[in-house]
Design a protein around this motif. Structure first.
Motif: not given
Length: 329
Positions: A165-170
């Protein structure tokens, strides 16, 4: 005890009945007069789209949609609609055919639903200082509208989460084993990040004892904007630290939002970016947004410590907004 249980059961039954009542008209059988009225409404919607839908000209000139087919499908569905629910589905399908997240057909809510929404969000106006963060942000209009990846990167073998959160990343590995970054931006609207609002409200509550009126709520909104941009920057730094050189940005289902999209885009590259040109239709719809922009310019210009170049830029921007409002009328 049995009397108490019976009373509770009765209250639950009454509540369920009250909740279901607004849905009853949608399921009642339609007659020919209903279907004729819905087809007349279809004509009104189509005329409104032609005059007020900002992307209509692009849709026509780019051949991205088959307008006669869209009309035929909607009209045919309304001609045989068995109830109001089926008619609403036809209008929703009409809007969905344009493939534009900005375009929606929303029938008026039932009064009972509006009362329920008002009870959930609370009244308008200033938010008392002692209000809890979640309730305060609901009253200001914030919501948490999170969406999963449009392409399920997080279900791929070897996916490693970097941010939620707030931006999903991986990261995921490509065929050569190199780490590829994936970033999900579900919305470009600050209003869809309630948790960021709650954090901003909690920080304010620690130092302020007065109610949060319009100017204060604007400050909360601005802080949410800054928080989102800073959060994206930190996520990108972490992806880079993990060796990511290729980044996939997932914006599927993103229905647009505010100018924060430009700020987020600038975080993705070291190359200076200029804001893209924005066109407006000659229609009252853009006026509200332009008035808000004019108010923001006025608020910034009221600052006494502006540099000369900054002040000239703001004055030029406000003059452009004012000229555009005059042209729209």
């Amino acid at each position: 005890m049995r009397a108490v249980v019976r009373s509770l059961v009765l209250l639950v039954a009454v509540a369920l009945l009250a909740a279901a009542l607004p849905l009853v008209p949608d399921l009642l059988p339609a007659d020919d007069a209903d279907r004729a009225a819905w087809r007349d409404e279809l004509g009104q919607v189509e005329r409104h789209l032609a005059s007020a839908y900002a992307n209509f000209q692009w849709a026509v000139e780019s051949d991205s949609v088959d307008l006669p087919s869209i009309h035929h499908r909607a009209d045919s569905a309304l001609a045989v609609a068995s109830n109001r629910r089926a008619a609403r589905r036809a209008f929703r399908d009409l809007a969905a055919a344009f493939g534009d997240g900005h375009l929606r057909v929303a029938p008026p809510d039932h009064p009972a639903l509006r009362l329920a929404e008002r009870a959930w969000r609370g009244g308008g106006g200033a938010v008392p200082a002692g209000t809890g963060a979640a309730k305060a942000c609901r009253r200001m209009g914030f919501d948490d509208e999170s969406h999963p990846f449009g392409i399920p990167f997080d279900e791929m073998a070897g996916y490693e989460a970097v941010a939620v959160y707030p931006f999903r990343a991986g990261t995921v590995a490509d065929a050569s084993g190199e780490a590829v970054g994936v970033l999900r931006i579900a919305s470009f609207s600050e209003w869809n990040y309630a948790r960021s609002c709650e954090e901003a409200w909690t920080r304010r509550a620690a130092v302020a004892a007065d109610a949060c009126a319009e100017d204060c709520q604007d400050e909360i909104y601005g802080e949410v904007s800054r928080t989102l941009v800073a959060s994206l920057a930190r996520t990108l730094e972490e992806l880079e630290r993990r060796g990511v050189r290729t980044l996939v940005v997932d914006v599927t289902g993103n229905g647009g939002g505010s100018g924060i999209a430009d700020a987020l885009a600038r975080e993705l590259t070291a190359v200076p970016l200029r804001a893209s040109p924005v066109g407006l239709i000659r229609h009252p719809h853009p006026l509200e947004s332009l008035r808000e922009s004019d108010s923001l310019f006025a608020r910034e210009l009221a600052s006494a410590d502006l540099g000369a170049a900054h002040r000239r830029a703001l004055e030029d921007g406000r003059a452009r907004v004012s000229h555009t409002m005059d042209q729209i009328g």
